[in-house]
Design a protein around this motif. Structure first.
Motif, PDB file in Angstrom:
ATOM      1  N   UNK A   1     -88.070  36.134  61.574  1.00  0.00           N
ATOM      2  CA  UNK A   1     -88.763  36.014  60.167  1.00  0.00           C
ATOM      3  C   UNK A   1     -88.179  34.774  59.748  1.00  0.00           C
ATOM      4  N   UNK A   2     -89.231  33.901  59.284  1.00  0.00           N
ATOM      5  CA  UNK A   2     -88.794  32.637  58.714  1.00  0.00           C
ATOM      6  C   UNK A   2     -89.104  32.579  57.018  1.00  0.00           C
ATOM      7  N   UNK A   3     -88.144  32.334  56.502  1.00  0.00           N
ATOM      8  CA  UNK A   3     -87.804  32.362  55.027  1.00  0.00           C
ATOM      9  C   UNK A   3     -88.850  30.940  54.512  1.00  0.00           C
ATOM     10  N   UNK A   4     -88.415  29.805  55.087  1.00  0.00           N
ATOM     11  CA  UNK A   4     -89.021  28.574  54.696  1.00  0.00           C
ATOM     12  C   UNK A   4     -90.225  28.545  55.453  1.00  0.00           C
ATOM     13  N   UNK A   5     -91.472  28.066  54.352  1.00  0.00           N
ATOM     14  CA  UNK A   5     -92.953  27.753  54.949  1.00  0.00           C
ATOM     15  C   UNK A   5     -92.879  26.840  55.870  1.00  0.00           C
ATOM     16  N   UNK A   6     -93.758  26.677  56.920  1.00  0.00           N
ATOM     17  CA  UNK A   6     -93.814  25.559  57.947  1.00  0.00           C
ATOM     18  C   UNK A   6     -93.742  24.332  57.234  1.00  0.00           C
ATOM     19  N   UNK A   7     -94.625  23.909  56.501  1.00  0.00           N
ATOM     20  CA  UNK A   7     -94.854  22.544  55.969  1.00  0.00           C
ATOM     21  C   UNK A   7     -93.600  22.088  55.371  1.00  0.00           C
ATOM     22  N   UNK A   8     -92.958  23.002  54.864  1.00  0.00           N
ATOM     23  CA  UNK A   8     -91.622  22.580  54.048  1.00  0.00           C
ATOM     24  C   UNK A   8     -90.536  22.156  55.262  1.00  0.00           C
ATOM     25  N   UNK A   9     -90.653  23.052  56.164  1.00  0.00           N
ATOM     26  CA  UNK A   9     -89.539  23.096  57.430  1.00  0.00           C
ATOM     27  C   UNK A   9     -90.028  21.772  58.175  1.00  0.00           C
ATOM     28  N   UNK A  10     -91.274  21.448  58.344  1.00  0.00           N
ATOM     29  CA  UNK A  10     -91.571  20.076  58.995  1.00  0.00           C
ATOM     30  C   UNK A  10     -91.102  19.021  57.904  1.00  0.00           C
ATOM     31  N   UNK A  11     -90.932  19.037  56.913  1.00  0.00           N
ATOM     32  CA  UNK A  11     -90.403  17.930  56.161  1.00  0.00           C
ATOM     33  C   UNK A  11     -88.836  17.785  55.841  1.00  0.00           C
ATOM     34  N   UNK A  12     -88.407  19.016  56.009  1.00  0.00           N
ATOM     35  CA  UNK A  12     -86.793  19.064  56.278  1.00  0.00           C
ATOM     36  C   UNK A  12     -86.219  18.727  57.385  1.00  0.00           C
ATOM     37  N   UNK A  13     -87.344  18.753  58.717  1.00  0.00           N
ATOM     38  CA  UNK A  13     -86.620  18.335  60.122  1.00  0.00           C
ATOM     39  C   UNK A  13     -86.697  16.611  60.130  1.00  0.00           C
ATOM     40  N   UNK A  16     -81.991  13.511  58.190  1.00  0.00           N
ATOM     41  CA  UNK A  16     -80.754  13.233  58.996  1.00  0.00           C
ATOM     42  C   UNK A  16     -79.720  14.659  59.066  1.00  0.00           C
ATOM     43  N   UNK A  17     -79.038  14.943  60.166  1.00  0.00           N
ATOM     44  CA  UNK A  17     -78.282  16.013  60.106  1.00  0.00           C
ATOM     45  C   UNK A  17     -77.123  16.051  59.136  1.00  0.00           C
ATOM     46  N   UNK A  18     -76.531  14.844  58.815  1.00  0.00           N
ATOM     47  CA  UNK A  18     -75.465  14.849  57.909  1.00  0.00           C
ATOM     48  C   UNK A  18     -75.881  14.867  56.496  1.00  0.00           C
ATOM     49  N   UNK A  19     -77.043  14.525  56.037  1.00  0.00           N
ATOM     50  CA  UNK A  19     -77.644  14.553  54.856  1.00  0.00           C
ATOM     51  C   UNK A  19     -78.077  16.098  54.740  1.00  0.00           C
ATOM     52  N   UNK A  20     -78.679  16.736  55.692  1.00  0.00           N
ATOM     53  CA  UNK A  20     -79.064  17.973  55.531  1.00  0.00           C
ATOM     54  C   UNK A  20     -77.755  19.077  55.243  1.00  0.00           C
ATOM     55  N   UNK A  21     -76.601  18.703  55.707  1.00  0.00           N
ATOM     56  CA  UNK A  21     -75.530  19.571  55.318  1.00  0.00           C
ATOM     57  C   UNK A  21     -75.137  19.517  54.038  1.00  0.00           C
ATOM     58  N   UNK A  77     -79.316  24.029  55.973  1.00  0.00           N
ATOM     59  CA  UNK A  77     -78.464  24.759  56.896  1.00  0.00           C
ATOM     60  C   UNK A  77     -79.142  24.944  58.314  1.00  0.00           C
ATOM     61  N   UNK A  78     -80.189  25.452  58.261  1.00  0.00           N
ATOM     62  CA  UNK A  78     -80.733  25.769  59.518  1.00  0.00           C
ATOM     63  C   UNK A  78     -81.207  24.411  60.265  1.00  0.00           C
ATOM     64  N   UNK A  79     -81.508  23.430  59.503  1.00  0.00           N
ATOM     65  CA  UNK A  79     -81.679  22.214  60.131  1.00  0.00           C
ATOM     66  C   UNK A  79     -80.421  21.558  60.607  1.00  0.00           C
ATOM     67  N   UNK A  80     -79.354  21.515  59.973  1.00  0.00           N
ATOM     68  CA  UNK A  80     -78.185  21.417  60.321  1.00  0.00           C
ATOM     69  C   UNK A  80     -77.685  21.849  61.591  1.00  0.00           C
ATOM     70  N   UNK A  81     -77.617  23.314  61.727  1.00  0.00           N
ATOM     71  CA  UNK A  81     -77.384  23.803  62.727  1.00  0.00           C
ATOM     72  C   UNK A  81     -78.278  23.799  64.051  1.00  0.00           C
ATOM     73  N   UNK A  82     -79.551  23.792  63.748  1.00  0.00           N
ATOM     74  CA  UNK A  82     -80.427  23.608  64.851  1.00  0.00           C
ATOM     75  C   UNK A  82     -80.298  22.122  65.606  1.00  0.00           C
TER      76      UNK A  82
END
Length: 94
Positions: A1-13, A16-21, A77-82
């Motif tokens: 189950x995805x909590x974050x909508x797909x367009x927002x997840x694409x922007x989060x991707x 950078x990993x360190x900034x996302x943390x 956090x999902x972006x950082x862990x992924x």
């Protein structure tokens, strides 16, 4: 189950990993602060029932802020862990 909508997840991707943390930690702290504020406001509303009308707005406001901060924190956090979206190690990119 995805909590974050797909367009927002694409922007989060794109972040950078360190900034996302860092963003994930800071928005997680904001979510916990919002939970504290909502619980404190509910305590005041129950203890002093004559001012409940004045506390409806802060309860709703901090509740909305907390939900948005929690969703943002989960996304980052999902972006950082992924890891890297390309599959390469970010230190080896040219």
């Amino acid at each position: 189950m995805k909590i974050v909508p797909t367009p927002i997840a694409q922007q989060i991707d794109r972040v950078d990993r360190q900034y996302s943390l860092a963003i994930g930690i800071s928005t997680g702290l904001l979510a916990f602060w919002s939970i504290y504020r909502v619980i404190w406001s509910l305590y005041l509303a129950v203890s002093y029932n004559f001012i409940f009308g004045a506390l409806v707005f802060p309860i709703v406001l901090w509740g909305v802020i907390g939900v948005v901060a929690a969703i943002t924190s989960i996304g980052f956090f999902t972006r950082h862990l992924k890891g890297s979206a390309t599959g390469l190690n970010e230190t080896n990119q040219v």
